[in-house]
Design an enzyme around this catalytic site. Structure first.
Site, mmCIF file in Angstrom:
data_model
loop_
_atom_site.group_PDB
_atom_site.id
_atom_site.type_symbol
_atom_site.label_atom_id
_atom_site.label_comp_id
_atom_site.label_asym_id
_atom_site.label_seq_id
_atom_site.Cartn_x
_atom_site.Cartn_y
_atom_site.Cartn_z
ATOM 1 N N TYR A 162 -13.188 132.014 54.519
ATOM 2 C CA TYR A 162 -12.267 130.929 54.110
ATOM 3 C C TYR A 162 -12.834 129.558 54.491
ATOM 4 C CZ TYR A 162 -7.739 128.407 53.881
ATOM 5 O OH TYR A 162 -6.721 127.516 53.604
ATOM 6 N N LYS B 209 -13.917 126.573 51.958
ATOM 7 C CA LYS B 209 -13.270 125.256 52.022
ATOM 8 C C LYS B 209 -14.286 124.149 52.320
ATOM 9 C CE LYS B 209 -9.006 126.429 51.099
ATOM 10 N NZ LYS B 209 -8.362 125.934 49.869
HETATM 11 N N1 LIG Z 1 -0.571 126.528 54.452
HETATM 12 C C1 LIG Z 1 -1.486 125.948 55.201
HETATM 13 O O1 LIG Z 1 -1.320 125.802 56.414
HETATM 14 C C2 LIG Z 1 -2.729 125.397 54.592
HETATM 15 C C3 LIG Z 1 -3.596 124.671 55.410
HETATM 16 C C4 LIG Z 1 -4.750 124.139 54.876
HETATM 17 C C5 LIG Z 1 -5.036 124.340 53.554
HETATM 18 N N2 LIG Z 1 -4.196 125.058 52.774
HETATM 19 C C6 LIG Z 1 -4.571 125.226 51.371
HETATM 20 O O2 LIG Z 1 -3.513 124.755 50.549
HETATM 21 C C7 LIG Z 1 -3.477 125.497 49.345
HETATM 22 C C8 LIG Z 1 -2.103 126.110 49.156
HETATM 23 O O3 LIG Z 1 -1.825 126.930 50.267
HETATM 24 P P1 LIG Z 1 -0.408 127.603 50.518
HETATM 25 O O4 LIG Z 1 -0.210 127.617 51.971
HETATM 26 O O5 LIG Z 1 0.609 127.001 49.631
HETATM 27 O O6 LIG Z 1 -0.767 129.097 50.075
HETATM 28 P P2 LIG Z 1 0.114 130.267 49.463
HETATM 29 O O7 LIG Z 1 1.542 130.072 49.790
HETATM 30 O O8 LIG Z 1 -0.538 131.542 49.860
HETATM 31 O O9 LIG Z 1 -0.085 130.037 47.895
HETATM 32 C C9 LIG Z 1 -1.321 130.245 47.293
HETATM 33 C C10 LIG Z 1 -1.163 130.101 45.793
HETATM 34 O O10 LIG Z 1 -2.416 130.417 45.188
HETATM 35 C C11 LIG Z 1 -2.181 131.313 44.118
HETATM 36 N N3 LIG Z 1 -3.367 132.123 43.893
HETATM 37 C C12 LIG Z 1 -4.014 132.943 44.745
HETATM 38 N N4 LIG Z 1 -5.045 133.534 44.139
HETATM 39 C C13 LIG Z 1 -5.067 133.062 42.870
HETATM 40 C C14 LIG Z 1 -5.897 133.287 41.750
HETATM 41 N N5 LIG Z 1 -6.939 134.131 41.813
HETATM 42 N N6 LIG Z 1 -5.645 132.644 40.601
HETATM 43 C C15 LIG Z 1 -4.601 131.778 40.515
HETATM 44 N N7 LIG Z 1 -3.781 131.512 41.533
HETATM 45 C C16 LIG Z 1 -4.002 132.164 42.698
HETATM 46 C C17 LIG Z 1 -0.964 132.121 44.531
HETATM 47 O O11 LIG Z 1 -0.240 132.574 43.405
HETATM 48 P P3 LIG Z 1 -0.310 134.025 42.730
HETATM 49 O O12 LIG Z 1 -0.341 135.024 43.843
HETATM 50 O O13 LIG Z 1 0.923 134.041 41.890
HETATM 51 O O14 LIG Z 1 -1.566 133.999 41.898
HETATM 52 C C18 LIG Z 1 -0.133 131.040 45.223
HETATM 53 O O15 LIG Z 1 0.643 130.341 44.283
HETATM 54 C C19 LIG Z 1 -4.596 126.529 49.454
HETATM 55 O O16 LIG Z 1 -5.759 126.002 48.862
HETATM 56 C C20 LIG Z 1 -4.785 126.660 50.945
HETATM 57 O O17 LIG Z 1 -6.070 127.122 51.269
HETATM 58 C C21 LIG Z 1 -3.040 125.601 53.245
#
Ligand SMILES: NC(=O)c1ccc[n+]([C@@H]2O[C@H](COP(=O)([O-])OP(=O)(O)OC[C@H]3O[C@@H](n4cnc5c(N)ncnc54)[C@H](OP(=O)(O)O)[C@@H]3O)[C@@H](O)[C@H]2O)c1
Length: 248
Positions: free
Chosen positions: A155, A159
């Site tokens: 990951y 990133k």
């Molecule tokens: N939450 C945190 O603390 C955090 C921190 C730093 C960065 N981020 C980044 O912020 C972004 C959103 O994170 P989040 O926390 O909202 O994550 P999340 O709740 O796990 O949501 C991830 C989203 O990505 C979609 N996804 C996964 N694989 C996919 C694929 N192959 N094709 C299309 N869509 C796909 C999922 O939808 P489906 O399963 O319906 O496809 C879901 O809508 C990510 O890039 C994550 O790395 C999050």
């Protein structure tokens, strides 16, 4: 404050978490939004929510790791809305584990979704944006790309790669008036971090100067700003939304 009236946005990974709130925020600022992910049921609920608030959206079942699905998805956006102004590469997965024991599939899946997926979407978005001589690409990175994180080599590598990709494309495409930036969230309350136990979350909060985890809306606000006309002179930048957890 930031108007996105008449703009068209694509948000990947919009079925939940940060992507969902970003789609709502872009729509709230006036953009028409194509929301992409694999879970059609959740996307349908989001489209309903956007339309109920007076916005315009359509759902696109699209796996970002599949080049053919990405091509078909972006074709649909042009058929439906006739233009594309904003791309938010937000889709991502985790497959955590120590590097020494990491399975090849877990490495590949994370790189393919989190890094190659963004590249595939950018490739499909660029011809339209280049023709229009305008565009905004916003890649969602992570604080761990800057500070590292044990147990997340796949990951973190993806990133950090996304930040490199952001800078390379920013330089390639600046002459066409297209900006490319990254947002690096810290720890944000979403289904992704729901997997962490209460104790881990409490420990994390002690390392965040603002004393709380971020909300998806905190991140969405930064994305709306970078998508706006007001951010026209910002490109190749990484905008930290991390509560002071890491000061780059
Ligand atoms: N939450 C945190 O603390 C955090 C921190 C730093 C960065 N981020 C980044 O912020 C972004 C959103 O994170 P989040 O926390 O909202 O994550 P999340 O709740 O796990 O949501 C991830 C989203 O990505 C979609 N996804 C996964 N694989 C996919 C694929 N192959 N094709 C299309 N869509 C796909 C999922 O939808 P489906 O399963 O319906 O496809 C879901 O809508 C990510 O890039 C994550 O790395 C999050």
């Amino acid at each position: 404050m930031f108007s996105l009236k008449d703009k068209v946005a694509v948000v990947t990974g919009a079925s939940q978490g940060i992507g969902r709130d970003t789609a709502l925020a872009l729509s709230g600022a006036g953009a028409k939004v194509a929301v992409a992910a694999r879970n059609e049921g959740k996307l349908a609920v989001l489209v309903k929510d956007i339309v109920a608030k007076g916005g315009e959206a359509f759902a696109m079942k699209m796996d970002v790791s599949d080049a053919e699905q990405v091509k078909a998805g972006f074709r649909q956006v042009l058929e439906k809305f006739g233009r594309l102004d904003i791309l938010v590469n937000n889709a991502a997965i985790t497959r955590d584990g120590l590097a020494v024991r990491m399975k090849a599939d877990d490495w590949d899946a994370v790189i393919r979704t989190n890094l190659t997926g963004a590249h595939l979407c950018i490739q499909q978005a660029l011809p339209t944006m280049m023709k229009a001589r305008a565009g905004r690409i916003i890649n969602i990175a992570s604080v761990v790309a800057q500070m590292g994180n044990a147990g997340q080599a796949n990951y973190v590598a993806a990133k950090a790669g996304l930040i490199g990709l952001t800078k390379a494309i920013a330089m390639e495409i600046a002459s066409r008036n297209i900006t490319v930036n990254a947002v690096a969230p810290g720890f944000v309350e979403t289904p992704m971090t729901d997997l962490l136990g209460a104790k881990v979350k409490d420990d994390l909060k002690t390392r965040i100067p603002l004393g709380r985890m971020g909300s998806a809306r905190d991140v969405a606000a930064a994305i709306v700003f970078l998508a706006s006309d007001e951010a026209a002179y910002i490109t190749g930048h990484v905008l930290d939304v991390n509560g002071g957890m890491y000061l780059a």
